[in-house]
Design a protein around this motif. Structure first.
Motif, PDB file in Angstrom:
ATOM      1  N   THR A 173       0.803  -0.988  -0.090  1.00  0.00           N
ATOM      2  CA  THR A 173       0.174  -0.023  -0.123  1.00  0.00           C
ATOM      3  C   THR A 173       0.906   1.147  -0.082  1.00  0.00           C
ATOM      4  N   LYS A 174       0.275   2.306  -0.212  1.00  0.00           N
ATOM      5  CA  LYS A 174       0.972   3.706  -0.102  1.00  0.00           C
ATOM      6  C   LYS A 174       1.810   3.692   1.167  1.00  0.00           C
ATOM      7  N   ARG A 175       1.415   3.524   2.351  1.00  0.00           N
ATOM      8  CA  ARG A 175       2.246   3.671   3.374  1.00  0.00           C
ATOM      9  C   ARG A 175       3.581   3.117   3.451  1.00  0.00           C
ATOM     10  N   TYR A 176       3.759   1.919   2.349  1.00  0.00           N
ATOM     11  CA  TYR A 176       5.137   1.174   2.606  1.00  0.00           C
ATOM     12  C   TYR A 176       5.912   1.910   1.225  1.00  0.00           C
ATOM     13  N   TYR A 177       5.096   2.734   0.431  1.00  0.00           N
ATOM     14  CA  TYR A 177       6.104   3.351  -0.561  1.00  0.00           C
ATOM     15  C   TYR A 177       7.409   4.056  -0.002  1.00  0.00           C
ATOM     16  N   ILE A 178       6.920   4.724   1.199  1.00  0.00           N
ATOM     17  CA  ILE A 178       8.154   5.760   1.656  1.00  0.00           C
ATOM     18  C   ILE A 178       9.323   4.552   2.314  1.00  0.00           C
ATOM     19  N   GLY A 179       8.735   3.538   2.734  1.00  0.00           N
ATOM     20  CA  GLY A 179       9.703   2.510   3.491  1.00  0.00           C
ATOM     21  C   GLY A 179      10.504   2.048   2.397  1.00  0.00           C
ATOM     22  N   LEU A 180       9.805   1.788   1.040  1.00  0.00           N
ATOM     23  CA  LEU A 180      10.689   1.433  -0.045  1.00  0.00           C
ATOM     24  C   LEU A 180      11.765   2.324  -0.500  1.00  0.00           C
ATOM     25  N   VAL A 181      11.488   3.501  -0.613  1.00  0.00           N
ATOM     26  CA  VAL A 181      12.281   4.598  -0.813  1.00  0.00           C
ATOM     27  C   VAL A 181      13.582   4.707  -0.018  1.00  0.00           C
ATOM     28  N   ILE A 182      13.148   4.488   1.142  1.00  0.00           N
ATOM     29  CA  ILE A 182      14.308   4.678   2.244  1.00  0.00           C
ATOM     30  C   ILE A 182      15.309   3.484   1.927  1.00  0.00           C
ATOM     31  N   ILE A 183      14.666   2.321   1.935  1.00  0.00           N
ATOM     32  CA  ILE A 183      15.380   1.269   1.475  1.00  0.00           C
ATOM     33  C   ILE A 183      16.542   1.222   0.405  1.00  0.00           C
ATOM     34  N   VAL A 184      15.881   1.527  -0.596  1.00  0.00           N
ATOM     35  CA  VAL A 184      16.727   1.842  -1.774  1.00  0.00           C
ATOM     36  C   VAL A 184      17.765   2.886  -1.578  1.00  0.00           C
ATOM     37  N   ILE A 185      17.324   3.966  -1.180  1.00  0.00           N
ATOM     38  CA  ILE A 185      18.699   5.159  -0.512  1.00  0.00           C
ATOM     39  C   ILE A 185      19.679   4.485   0.170  1.00  0.00           C
ATOM     40  N   LEU A 186      19.114   3.674   0.993  1.00  0.00           N
ATOM     41  CA  LEU A 186      20.188   3.159   1.908  1.00  0.00           C
ATOM     42  C   LEU A 186      21.030   1.999   1.306  1.00  0.00           C
ATOM     43  N   ALA A 187      20.210   1.329   0.559  1.00  0.00           N
ATOM     44  CA  ALA A 187      21.153   0.448  -0.120  1.00  0.00           C
ATOM     45  C   ALA A 187      22.369   0.803  -1.096  1.00  0.00           C
ATOM     46  N   LEU A 188      21.879   1.829  -1.734  1.00  0.00           N
ATOM     47  CA  LEU A 188      22.740   2.564  -2.914  1.00  0.00           C
ATOM     48  C   LEU A 188      23.810   3.337  -2.007  1.00  0.00           C
ATOM     49  N   ALA A 189      23.473   3.776  -0.930  1.00  0.00           N
ATOM     50  CA  ALA A 189      24.360   4.656  -0.149  1.00  0.00           C
ATOM     51  C   ALA A 189      25.300   3.552   0.502  1.00  0.00           C
ATOM     52  N   GLY A 190      24.876   2.495   1.144  1.00  0.00           N
ATOM     53  CA  GLY A 190      25.774   1.530   1.601  1.00  0.00           C
ATOM     54  C   GLY A 190      26.769   0.904   0.616  1.00  0.00           C
ATOM     55  N   LYS A 191      26.324   0.608  -0.528  1.00  0.00           N
ATOM     56  CA  LYS A 191      27.171   0.058  -1.558  1.00  0.00           C
ATOM     57  C   LYS A 191      28.337   0.981  -2.058  1.00  0.00           C
ATOM     58  N   LEU A 192      27.877   2.376  -2.029  1.00  0.00           N
ATOM     59  CA  LEU A 192      28.852   3.608  -2.563  1.00  0.00           C
ATOM     60  C   LEU A 192      29.768   3.358  -1.621  1.00  0.00           C
ATOM     61  N   ILE A 193      29.286   3.699  -0.255  1.00  0.00           N
ATOM     62  CA  ILE A 193      30.478   4.003   0.955  1.00  0.00           C
ATOM     63  C   ILE A 193      31.431   2.856   0.833  1.00  0.00           C
ATOM     64  N   GLY A 194      30.902   1.619   0.921  1.00  0.00           N
ATOM     65  CA  GLY A 194      31.754   0.670   0.831  1.00  0.00           C
ATOM     66  C   GLY A 194      32.681   0.194  -0.297  1.00  0.00           C
ATOM     67  N   VAL A 195      32.191   0.407  -1.593  1.00  0.00           N
ATOM     68  CA  VAL A 195      33.092   0.246  -2.782  1.00  0.00           C
ATOM     69  C   VAL A 195      33.993   1.628  -2.552  1.00  0.00           C
TER      70      VAL A 195
END
Length: 574
Positions: free
Chosen positions: A113-135
């Protein structure tokens, strides 16, 4: 659970050690076979299946253990080739598509539902940021240039196999792990992969020039940078000499210099093949899949590489190229561009027989070498291997190889001397630079040295060339002298010659003193090689290289180097 986890870790370590033992022992049972038998291959699968089922029976995800066991399997030898050859196709073409389809059928987008979209966006940003910092941290530790810092994390995020496997862990007993959370994590993984692919493509197009190879010649290539060598062979006879050359360039065992060696097995495809109107099962022994081409030579080449890797701890990557001879130079040139090769080595179209005489393998092989010399986007070396009397693989201090680099001047000679910088770092190679200078030259020597030489060795400059090339030769030779000769790593001498016949006389005198001659191809109109073209048989080797390769007074192997002369863009236009 803690006791079980320690037990699983112990079992995983034990299976890793058992796999290493089996990977070394099983190939010895049938040394004449190219691959392990199906029963022997099944042994690895059964052990892996047993430990995976056992771990899963305790409601623990076995993905980490299985993944660890897989990456610890030896990466060279017959066992590695067998597993790759027999598992790659079924896994990529059947297992993974079915598994991804299974995960997709379990996914329900309506549950988000719509209330999960914000969590989805946060997870995507955290995943990209984590991979960026690690690499970026890894790039800083490995001293990778900054221009790759943004590109590497995006291109590494395109494949998400491990993430999908971890999502399929048995979390059914966890109260917080609901179907909605599972779907949200799976959706975030898919979105991350898509975003990473778009970003990687955008960065590659925006900075295409930065990712293209900047240094197309060895003269501007420092020994602290990675040297990527592609050696082309037709059979085991060429492979043994090429492995000796790779061993010399890679340095001593345990050297930390960045070096990547690739060996390409060239298998010419016959112009006319047998009729294929019969059904598949009626073809009989004519069909062997990948083993149809170069089977016997392929087995011996594999054994030679495995033996070398075991002794030197240097991994040589293998590639097989099966194509028609008319198109082979195109495939080689494309491979040098894709693999970012620094220099490609080609076998000479003649080989030395047991009685010491040479035999012509065919003009079609000679024409292929000429085409690569004409179109290659990197430097090219033609290796004339005298496998009986010439250069051998250095094994110890009792078998030190004496190598001579002949320097007449010009871009090709500078490229050959630049390649010798990697030979100079090998303590099992005794390298000597022989500088040929014109007897008519009266200008100052490019090498300022006061050491005593023989009567025939003087310090004089090469004359009769363009001033720009003359200054480039002088500057490069002086830099090489200060870096290697003054420290005692490399020997140096200069020979005064008057004309071509005088040069031939000196070459005959030193023909038996060295096991390998390294020389540039082009001679131009130098007075030191005048009248030498009267005996020229193979212009693709240059004047001096052709004499060394064809003379009966020279028993050494010869490596003729040509500097890159053709860009890849022009090659495509041709």
């Amino acid at each position: 659970m803690i006791g079980n986890i320690f037990l699983f870790i112990f079992a995983t370590g034990a299976l890793i050690l058992l796999n290493k033992f089996l990977a070394a022992w099983l190939p010895k049972r049938n040394p004449k076979e190219k691959y392990l038998s199906k029963a022997e291959t099944l042994v690895f699968i059964i052990f892996l299946l047993i430990i995976a089922v056992t771990i899963e029976s305790y409601d623990v995800n076995s993905s980490v253990s299985v993944f660890t066991i897989g990456i610890m399997v030896p990466r060279q030898g017959k066992t590695h080739r067998t597993l790759i050859q027999r598992l790659s196709y079924p896994i990529h073409e059947f297992v993974l598509p079915v598994y991804f389809g299974y995960m997709g059928f379990r996914f329900s987008i309506t549950a988000l539902t719509k209330r999960y979209y914000i969590g989805l966006v946060i997870i995507v940003i955290l995943a990209l940021a984590g991979k960026l910092i690690g690499v970026i941290c890894a790039c800083m530790y490995l001293k990778i240039p900054k221009k790759y810092w943004l590109f590497l994390p995006t291109i590494l995020s395109v494949k998400g196999h491990v993430g999908v496997l971890l999502l399929d862990a048995n979390y059914s007993k966890k109260k917080w792990w609901t179907t909605t959370i599972h779907d949200m994590m799976l959706a975030s993984l898919v979105v991350t992969t898509l975003v990473s692919g778009v970003l990687a493509s955008f960065l590659l197009k925006a900075r295409e020039k930065d990712f293209a190879p900047q240094k197309t010649c060895l003269e501007s290539h420092d020994t602290h940078e990675e040297l990527r060598v592609l050696s082309c062979v037709y059979g085991v006879r060429h492979a043994r000499g090429t492995i000796s050359l790779i061993s010399a360039l890679s340095g001593c065992h345990g050297a930390s210099k960045p070096f990547a060696a690739l060996l390409m097995h060239l298998v010419p495809l016959p112009k006319k093949r047998k009729s294929s109107e019969l059904l598949y099962h009626e073809l009989g022994d004519d069909v062997h899949g990948d083993d149809e081409f170069g089977t016997n030579d392929g087995l011996e080449i594999n054994d030679s590489i495995d033996s070398f890797a075991k002794d030197s701890k240097l991994l040589i990557q293998q590639v097989k190229l099966v194509t028609k001879m008319l198109n082979m130079h195109v495939e080689i040139c494309n491979a040098t561009e894709d693999l970012r090769i620094s220099i490609v080595f080609l076998p000479f179209h003649k080989h030395q027989r047991i009685d010491g005489k040479t035999t012509n393998d065919g003009e079609i092989f000679r024409q292929m070498n000429r085409n690569v010399l004409r179109h290659a986007p990197c430097s090219v070396g033609i290796f004339v291997d005298r496998n009986i009397t010439g250069f051998q693989q250095p094994h110890g201090f009792d078998s030190v190889q004496h190598v001579a680099a002949l320097f007449f001047g010009g871009p090709d000679d500078r490229e050959a001397l630049a390649l010798c910088r990697w030979l100079a770092n090998n303590t099992l190679i005794h390298l000597t630079i022989i500088h040929f200078v014109s007897e008519d030259s009266q200008t100052e020597s490019p090498v300022r040295n006061t050491t005593t030489q023989d009567n025939n060795d003087v310090f004089i400059e090469v004359a009769g060339r363009d001033q720009t090339e003359h200054e480039a030769d002088r500057s490069f030779l002086e830099e090489f002298h200060n870096r290697f000769v003054t420290t005692g790593q490399v020997g140096f001498m200069e020979k005064r010659v008057s004309d071509g016949p005088h040069t031939l006389t000196i070459l005959r005198e030193i023909g038996e003193m060295y096991s390998l001659f390294v020389v540039g191809k082009s001679r131009g109109d130098s007075p030191m090689t005048v009248r030498m073209k009267d005996w020229e048989e193979c212009p693709e080797l240059g004047t001096v290289g052709d004499f060394l390769a064809s003379s009966l007074d020279v028993n050494a192997s010869v490596l003729v180097v040509q500097r890159q002369r053709h860009s890849h863009d022009n090659f495509l236009d041709d």
